[in-house]
Design an enzyme around this catalytic site. Structure first.
Site, short mmCIF file in Angstrom:
data_model
loop_
_atom_site.label_atom_id
_atom_site.label_comp_id
_atom_site.label_asym_id
_atom_site.label_seq_id
_atom_site.Cartn_x
_atom_site.Cartn_y
_atom_site.Cartn_z
N ASP A 530 0.85 -1.19 0.00
CA ASP A 530 0.00 0.00 0.00
C ASP A 530 0.88 1.24 0.00
O ASP A 530 2.08 1.18 0.29
CB ASP A 530 -0.94 -0.02 1.21
N GLU A 610 22.76 -21.58 -18.11
CA GLU A 610 21.87 -20.71 -17.32
C GLU A 610 22.63 -19.50 -16.78
O GLU A 610 22.12 -18.38 -16.77
CB GLU A 610 21.27 -21.50 -16.15
#
Ligand code: DGJ
Length: 724
Positions: A530, A610
């Site tokens: 928030d 990777e």
């Protein structure tokens, strides 16, 4: 800019106007909010009509066409003839629930008002207006605060409710803002979800009666976000009037819209009235959290751009509002609780050559914590896992070239902890009841200064003993059994809010005493995502769901208000721990890089292929950092409607550079060819796409760019546009 004439208050931003007027009866009317217009008094637009069952104020005698029930009001009172949602509800000393708020005075101030102990937008370039209303019988006064940021079309509001009378008053509801619209042909957009699937957009037409979202969990919650929107029925990314409302609050809230009998709409936002009761003795006052509004006359994208800029520059604070965020690796999904110093150093050693800036040691480093059944509250290093403590571990990590960050959950206590055994009364519990557990833990009573001081002091010792640059501040349950030994029975209705004030006090202390510390908020991912938290923690772990495809939806919903720089977002291992889905590493990187980027896997197990991909991802992240973090964000598709692909775009302020990201859904044979229309470019500039071709901005936006077909499930494509 604030224009005031004959008690008509017109707040102008660059593209919008907001007007209110104290009328001849002292009622504060809301006369307009929308696209920018002049400063004329718009109250003649309000037609006074005699309506049955809508009472008339006593002083109007036989006059019947003036009623609080039908007038658009700025901060609606209670019990005196307006039957729509009140902004404030009181219980007076005589037992009545009446407050008739009338205009008293106003003042203007340069700069943006601040709210003591509460998060708020700040800025010297804003203007402040304060209007005071008062009930002449009880002398309850309401100061309405307005902060006007012209450039961002941002209007902030808060209310300070003061008891100037001689008897105590109980506040049962105290909204941060109320907003009346002379129409209800609007849609209400909310961002709803659950743990691991937060902020899914839900759009519904406003209908007769009240529609609301909120939280009674003591946190802003995974379930509903304290950012909502109202918009015209045909509004979309580029068209239509829309209003965004954010509550800068991390506790329980309510955002509601009511369509009344005459098809007007009233919107209110503020602390949830559930379990709320605040006593105001004579002389006391109560300040609501801040509510902020941005109106966009031309669709959602422009509104989001203003939220993003306003939050980045006038809510997040120095030094991290502008400072580059560290690219981090967090050990949680790699090890859970099962790690030791050597394992962490192994991950750090694997991270260093990839260009990663920081190792974050997650849950499990303290007390006797080896699972989530114990240890919380004992913030001393577990030396059986980390011999020599942080004093030994942090230099080993730093020697590899990485900074060090730490996970904490300061508001919690486990029953199996030294802290709980010493102070069982520090955890929330009501008399004669055993409290409910959440994730097997209890919540500390942060309304109490002694509890906060103790936790603060123990955490300070940890921070002062080692070079720690970052904290992940977690919170892993909803509140229950909320009752404080520190307050008398008649004040227990204050505990939920006092808890949040205690949390903000703690966060402010860290901000003051450790100004260089970056704090990432977290509540099981996005349970406290928030605007209130963003004042203290400029980034928040967006979700415990790290699946790249689910994240497309989570980031989409989050992006309506919150900037990408606020969204903690990591590449994790496959098959994904939450969904079991396998996505290409390139895709995981492209999704996570549109956020506060990092990794959440055991890098020491990564293959050479990777590692090569990750190294490129990290180089790209740094290369595109300014574009991603400070550019304008465009949602090119809606992942809730388009399952075939999701695309978004970052465009630099000068429109000379853009980054387009596209992630495909599951592969299917013989799909139609795909042409993606871009947005936000300069029509007349020519762009090279990934260093090739020469495309006119207008062509890319109106005709589109060809996206190669095929490639398998969940393939991602990134296009880097540079103006010639
Ligand atoms: C919830 C967080 O969201 C996770 O990332 C992790 O930190 C765990 N808590 C640790 O308990």
């Amino acid at each position: 800019m604030i224009h005031i004439e004959n008690n008509v208050f017109t707040l102008h931003t660059r593209r919008t106007t907001y007007q209110l007027k104290a009328d001849a009866h002292g009622v504060l009317l809301h006369t307009y909010y929308g696209a920018r217009i002049g400063s004329d008094d718009l109250s003649p637009l309000i037609q006074l009509v005699d309506r049955g069952f809508s009472p008339n104020p006593n002083e109007l005698g036989r006059e019947r066409n003036y009623s609080l029930d039908t007038l658009p009001q700025e901060y609606s009172s209670c019990g005196v003839g307006d039957y729509r949602m009140p902004a404030v509800v009181v219980q007076n000393a005589d037992g009545s629930h009446l407050a008739d708020l009338r205009f008293q005075k106003y003042e203007t101030r340069p700069g943006k008002y601040a709210l003591p102990g509460l998060p708020a937008f700040y800025g010297a370039e804003a203007d402040t207006l304060v209007i005071t209303l008062e009930d002449h019988v009880t002398r309850l006064a309401v100061e309405l605060y307005y902060g006007v940021f012209e450039e961002y079309d941002l209007i902030c509001r808060a209310a300070r409710i003061a008891n100037h009378g001689g008897a105590s008053v109980q506040l049962l509801r105290a909204c941060s803002a109320c907003l009346d619209f002379p129409r209800d042909d609007l849609d209400f957009i909310t961002f709803d979800g659950r743990h691991t699937m937060e902020r899914e957009l839900c759009r519904t037409p406003v209908r007769p009666g009240v529609q609301s979202v909120g939280s009674v969990r003591g946190t802003s919650s995974h379930q509903h976000n304290p950012f909502v929107m109202l918009c015209e029925r045909n509004a979309d990314e580029d068209h239509g009037l829309c209003f965004g409302a954010a509550l800068l609050y991390s506790g329980g809230f309510e955002a509601a819209v009511e369509s009344n009998q005459f098809h007007d709409a009233r919107f209110t936002i503020g602390i949830t009235p559930h379990h709320f009761c605040w006593t105001l003795e004579p002389g006391d006052s109560f300040t609501t959290p801040e509510a902020a509004f941005i109106c966009s006359p031309d669709g959602f994208a422009a509104m989001s751009h203003r939220w993003h800029r306003a939050i980045r520059t006038h809510l997040c604070r120095d030094p991290y509002k502008g400072r580059r965020r560290p690219l981090l690796v967090n050990n949680w999904e790699a090890t859970l609780f099962d790690f030791d110093a050597d394992k962490l150093v192994e991950i750090a050693a694997a991270a260093a050559p990839l260009g990663i800036d920081m190792l974050v040691m997650d849950d499990g480093w303290f007390g006797t914590r080896s699972s989530d059944f114990g240890g919380l509250g004992d913030w001393t290093v577990n030396e059986s896992k980390l011999p020599g403590g942080l004093e030994a571990l942090v230099p080993r990590v730093k020697a590899l070239g990485l900074d060090f960050g730490l996970w904490i959950e300061p508001e919690m206590v486990s029953e199996d902890s030294e802290l709980y055994r010493a102070h069982p009364d520090w955890a929330f519990h009501a008399p004669n009841r055993a409290p409910s557990r959440g994730r097997s833990q209890l919540v500390l009573d942060f309304t109490r200064a002694d509890v906060r001081d103790y936790i603060y002091d123990t955490l300070c010792q940890v921070l002062r003993n080692a070079d720690i640059r970052y904290l992940k501040w977690d919170f892993n349950r909803s509140l229950s059994d909320v009752w404080s030994v520190a307050l008398p029975p008649e004040r227990q209705g204050e505990v939920y809010h006092r808890y949040i004030l205690g949390l903000y006090d703690m966060l402010e202390r860290f901000h003051r005493d450790f100004p260089d510390l970056l704090i990432e908020g977290c509540s099981g991912g996005g349970g406290r995502f928030d605007a209130g938290m963003l004042y203290y923690t400029p980034q928040i772990w967006c979700s415990d769901n790290t699946d790249a495809i689910d994240r497309l939806r989570i980031h989409y919903g989050t992006s309506f208000c919150y900037p990408v720089s606020s969204m903690g977002s990591h590449v994790s291992a496959v098959p994904n721990g939450q969904t079991g889905r396998t996505t290409p590493l390139e895709t995981r990187g492209i999704v996570a890089m549109s956020g506060a980027f990092g990794y959440e896997l055991d890098l020491s197990e990564a293959s050479p292929e990777e590692r090569a991909i990750m190294k490129r991802q990290n180089e790209d992240y740094h290369k595109y950092y300014n574009l991603i973090h400070f550019g304008d964000y465009y949602r090119l598709t809606n992942p809730f409607e388009n399952e075939r692909y999701t695309a978004w775009e970052h465009v630099s302020e000068d429109k000379r550079e853009a980054l387009v990201s596209l992630v495909k859904g599951t592969a299917r044979a013989a799909l139609p060819c795909l042409t993606l229309r871009l947005r936000g470019l300069d029509e007349s500039l020519r762009y090279r796409v990934n260093g090739e071709g020469s495309w006119l901005g207008g062509t890319l936006m109106h005709a589109g760019y060809p996206i190669p077909t095929g490639g398998g499930d969940y393939r991602a494509i990134q296009l880097h546009l540079t103006a010639e």
